[in-house]
Design an enzyme around this catalytic site. Structure first.
Site, PDB file in Angstrom:
ATOM      1  N   ARG A   1      -4.963   1.552  -0.151  1.00 38.51           N
ATOM      2  CA  ARG A   1      -4.912   0.099   0.060  1.00 38.51           C
ATOM      3  C   ARG A   1      -4.888  -0.692  -1.237  1.00 38.51           C
ATOM      4  NH1 ARG A   1      -9.309  -4.096   2.821  1.00 38.51           N
ATOM      5  NH2 ARG A   1      -7.814  -5.814   3.065  1.00 38.51           N
TER       6      ARG A   1
ATOM      7  N   ALA B   1      -5.531  -4.425  -1.657  1.00 39.48           N
ATOM      8  CA  ALA B   1      -6.050  -5.509  -0.821  1.00 39.48           C
ATOM      9  C   ALA B   1      -5.418  -6.843  -1.220  1.00 39.48           C
ATOM     10  CB  ALA B   1      -7.566  -5.589  -0.942  1.00 39.48           C
ATOM     11  N   ILE B   2      -4.714  -7.471  -0.267  1.00 42.03           N
ATOM     12  CA  ILE B   2      -4.051  -8.760  -0.488  1.00 42.03           C
ATOM     13  C   ILE B   2      -4.569  -9.809   0.485  1.00 42.03           C
ATOM     14  CG2 ILE B   2      -1.832  -9.970  -0.535  1.00 42.03           C
ATOM     15  CD1 ILE B   2      -2.032  -7.924  -2.749  1.00 42.03           C
TER      16      ILE B   2
ATOM     17  N   ASN C   1       2.209  -0.471   5.307  1.00 41.88           N
ATOM     18  CA  ASN C   1       2.512  -0.861   3.937  1.00 41.88           C
ATOM     19  C   ASN C   1       3.365  -2.121   3.979  1.00 41.88           C
ATOM     20  OD1 ASN C   1       3.292  -1.045   1.218  1.00 41.88           O
ATOM     21  ND2 ASN C   1       4.924   0.455   1.454  1.00 41.88           N
TER      22      ASN C   1
ATOM     23  N   CYS D   1       0.826  -1.193   0.000  1.00 47.59           N
ATOM     24  CA  CYS D   1       0.000   0.000   0.000  1.00 47.59           C
ATOM     25  C   CYS D   1       0.865   1.249   0.000  1.00 47.59           C
ATOM     26  CB  CYS D   1      -0.891   0.004   1.248  1.00 47.59           C
ATOM     27  SG  CYS D   1      -1.803  -1.539   1.485  1.00 47.59           S
TER      28      CYS D   1
ATOM     29  N   SER E   1       9.722 -13.032  -6.493  1.00 53.44           N
ATOM     30  CA  SER E   1      10.914 -12.736  -7.285  1.00 53.44           C
ATOM     31  C   SER E   1      12.134 -13.423  -6.693  1.00 53.44           C
ATOM     32  CB  SER E   1      11.157 -11.224  -7.347  1.00 53.44           C
ATOM     33  OG  SER E   1      11.762 -10.767  -6.152  1.00 53.44           O
ATOM     34  N   GLY E   2      13.231 -13.413  -7.420  1.00 57.63           N
ATOM     35  CA  GLY E   2      14.476 -14.031  -6.958  1.00 57.63           C
ATOM     36  C   GLY E   2      15.480 -13.033  -6.421  1.00 57.63           C
TER      37      GLY E   2
ATOM     38  N   GLU F   1       3.691  -6.633   4.183  1.00 57.05           N
ATOM     39  CA  GLU F   1       3.109  -7.889   4.653  1.00 57.05           C
ATOM     40  C   GLU F   1       3.932  -8.424   5.816  1.00 57.05           C
ATOM     41  OE1 GLU F   1       0.358  -8.982   3.388  1.00 57.05           O
ATOM     42  OE2 GLU F   1       0.266  -7.937   1.449  1.00 57.05           O
TER      43      GLU F   1
END
Length: 606
Positions: free
Chosen positions: A45, A47-48, A69, A2, A356-357, A71
């Protein structure tokens, strides 16, 4: 994922909305504003988790209000512990968990979080802000502090609205050298970045700000892995599996960026082992020398993923170049940002989260430059400086630019100085005062003469500088420009801490780079798929600047335009542009830096 905002400055609703509106792409699903006491909080937001409106922000939890912002990947585990302590929750999101953890543990709550985050909590009882940024700096957090005036945001452009700030010439100089602005500074004198792995406490009544660090790299090797190589491989595989697993939890579609290289292939392989038909995405260049999409296809076929190849369209690429400063609101010169944006733009059409790596090269000594600097350190830099200097002058007389660079490098006082200048550009005669940007704030990594091998120390240096300032900035801005959340399992702090504890020989052994990481990968994919030289994620700008984009370069970097760029030697800058156009020297990195800075300065009326 976010965008956040907060302030003790009294703005009109229109101004606050404009500060949130400028980064609407970071969170297009909901825009929330809360005013409490003398504080304004705002949130965009994406939304996840827990898509219900009950998880919209700013969110209140007892006497706390939060904007967040990122996770917290292990929030379910933390939540279970907090439930046993008597805390209750009304949502299924990780946002409430942050607040409850703060009430339960105070600032030590940060030690419990595994995630990427930038959050600020307003404690209305104690009249203070508590804010923090994740250990490795995945998520940005900017602030401006002038006594009782305090403002914070996800991007510096938000803070700039309705305020008069001045250009930071030191930051411009740093940008010209590094290609990004290192923390804690920003392009504006009055705006700073909260350093990665740090937290702050701001007392609203006193106007006092305190910043402290809660995590850092183990520079002194206090934590050393004592097991065998096979033990280390088993442990690393276990950590990696969990790092990928916890990042696959989302209430929206999820995919994987797949370049076909070691790191992204490993992430994709572990993800594919946990879920059928994982969606993977790679980018394809029309120029054959830059196109490695066939390697991604080979990996995808072996893993049986649902693979999508995205063509890097020239016209689309030019459009992003023309509007680059819209997406990167500070000067930023990693040209791989363009294909990263294209990849994010088209990936977002099918998923909202992409793994991602990123992080593997820094943690496991994977960059090609490590091999070169290690060779130089063990050969020519064994000679005393008085002997190396004349050798360097002789070599630099060669008409070939690569020989000139080698000559310049040989004459450096020590191997640490050579490495730093390799990153910042050995040939910086076009910058008025190139030494002004050195040493960096992280020179202590080299000055601390611990028993760590030199390669270990440059790996630490890259984690704190290049990974944080360049890679994270590139991916955050590129993905968020198209409302896509990017998650990096190899940047799980447990992976980084474990890599720091391992003997160098487990990671770099006789030129075999990322050895232990590759051996984990070969448990999932055959060795033959990776039996090729390592390559970077780059754009064909060297040729574009000499051909299709030549008039664009010459128009935007004309004599009059160069007059408006601070910190450069105009005559020398014109010479390097000519060197590139004449095909004598590949100067595209310097030209790209100048184009980006020129565009940014014009946008801000300098």
């Amino acid at each position: 994922m976010c965008g956040i905002y907060g302030s003790t400055i009294k703005y009109s609703d229109d101004v606050v909305r404009s500060k949130l509106g400028i980064i609407n792409f970071r969170g297009p699903d909901y825009c929330g504003i809360m005013q409490i006491d003398d504080v304004t909080l705002g949130h965009n937001r994406l939304a996840i988790l827990d898509l219900d409106s009950r998880s919209n922000q700013p969110l209140s939890y007892f006497h706390l209000q939060i904007v967040f912002n990122g996770e917290i990947y292990n929030y379910k585990e933390i939540k279970e512990k907090l439930l046993k302590k008597g805390y209750r929750f009304s949502t299924k999101s990780d946002t409430e968990v942050i607040c409850a953890a703060y009430l339960a543990y105070g600032k030590e709550c940060l030690d419990h979080f595994n995630g990427m985050f930038a959050f600020v909590i307003y404690d209305s009882t104690r009249k203070r802000f508590f804010g923090a940024r994740d250990r490795l700096g995945k998520k940005p957090l900017y602030y401006s502090h002038q006594g009782r005036l305090f403002e914070f945001a996800s991007q510096s452009s938000q803070i700039k609205i309705n305020r008069e700030f001045s250009l930071d010439n030191q930051s411009v100089n740093d940008y010209l050298i590094w290609g990004y602005i290192p923390e804690p500074n920003s392009i504006w004198k009055e705006v700073k970045q909260l350093p990665a792995g740090s937290f702050f406490v701001y007392d609203l009544e006193k106007g006092a700000l305190e910043i402290d660090k809660y995590w850092d790299v183990d520079y002194d090797r206090k934590n050393i892995f004592s097991g065998t190589y096979d033990d280390a491989k088993i442990k690393l595989k276990e950590i990696l599996n969990d790092a990928v697993s916890i990042r696959m939890h989302a209430d929206v579609p999820l995919g994987v960026f797949l370049s076909g290289g070691i790191d992204s292939s490993l992430v994709a392989a572990i993800a594919a082992s946990k879920k059928d038909k994982v969606k993977t995405f790679s980018i394809k260049f029309q120029e054959k020398d830059f196109d490695e999409s066939q390697y991604a296809i080979q990996v995808a076929e072996h893993l049986r993923t649902e693979h999508h190849t995205i063509l890097c369209n020239y016209d689309e690429g030019i459009d992003l170049i023309n509007n680059f400063s819209t997406y990167y609101d500070e000067p930023f010169a990693d040209s791989s940002a363009i294909p990263t944006m294209l990849l994010s733009k088209h990936t977002r059409k099918q998923v909202t989260v992409a793994l991602s790596g990123d992080g593997g090269d820094e943690a496991f000594a994977g960059y090609e430059r490590y091999k070169w600097i290690n060779l130089v350190n063990k050969s020519i830099f064994k000679l005393p400086l008085p002997i190396r200097k004349p050798i360097g002058k002789l070599v630099s007389m060669s008409p070939k630019y690569k020989h000139k660079l080698i000559g310049l490098g040989v004459g450096e006082k020590d191997i640490e100085s050579l490495y730093i200048k390799m990153l910042g550009g050995l040939e910086n005669s076009w910058i008025k005062d190139p030494e002004k940007g050195m040493p960096t704030p992280f020179m202590h990594i080299f000055e601390n003469k611990s028993d760590k091998d030199f390669l270990e120390r440059i790996s630490d240096f890259d984690i704190k500088t290049y990974l944080n300032g360049d890679i994270n900035t590139k991916v955050d801005r590129a993905s968020m420009a198209f409302s896509l959340e990017s998650r990096a399992p190899l940047m799980d702090y447990r992976v980084v801490e474990f890599s720091r504890s391992l003997p160098l020989s487990f990671k770099y052994n006789r030129g075999n780079q990322k050895m232990i990481l590759k051996d984990v990968l070969y448990d999932y994919l055959p060795h033959r798929l990776f039996d090729r030289p390592k390559s970077g994620f780059t754009m064909p700008l060297k040729d574009w600047f000499r051909n299709e984009l030549k008039s664009y370069v010459m128009d935007n970097l004309s004599s009059s335009s160069l007059q408006n760029i601070p910190g450069i030697n105009i005559q020398r800058t014109q010479e390097i542009i000519k060197q590139h156009m004449d095909g004598k020297w590949n100067r595209y990195p310097q030209i790209w830096k100048l184009l980006v800075l020129s565009q940014w300065l014009k946008k801000h009326n300098f």
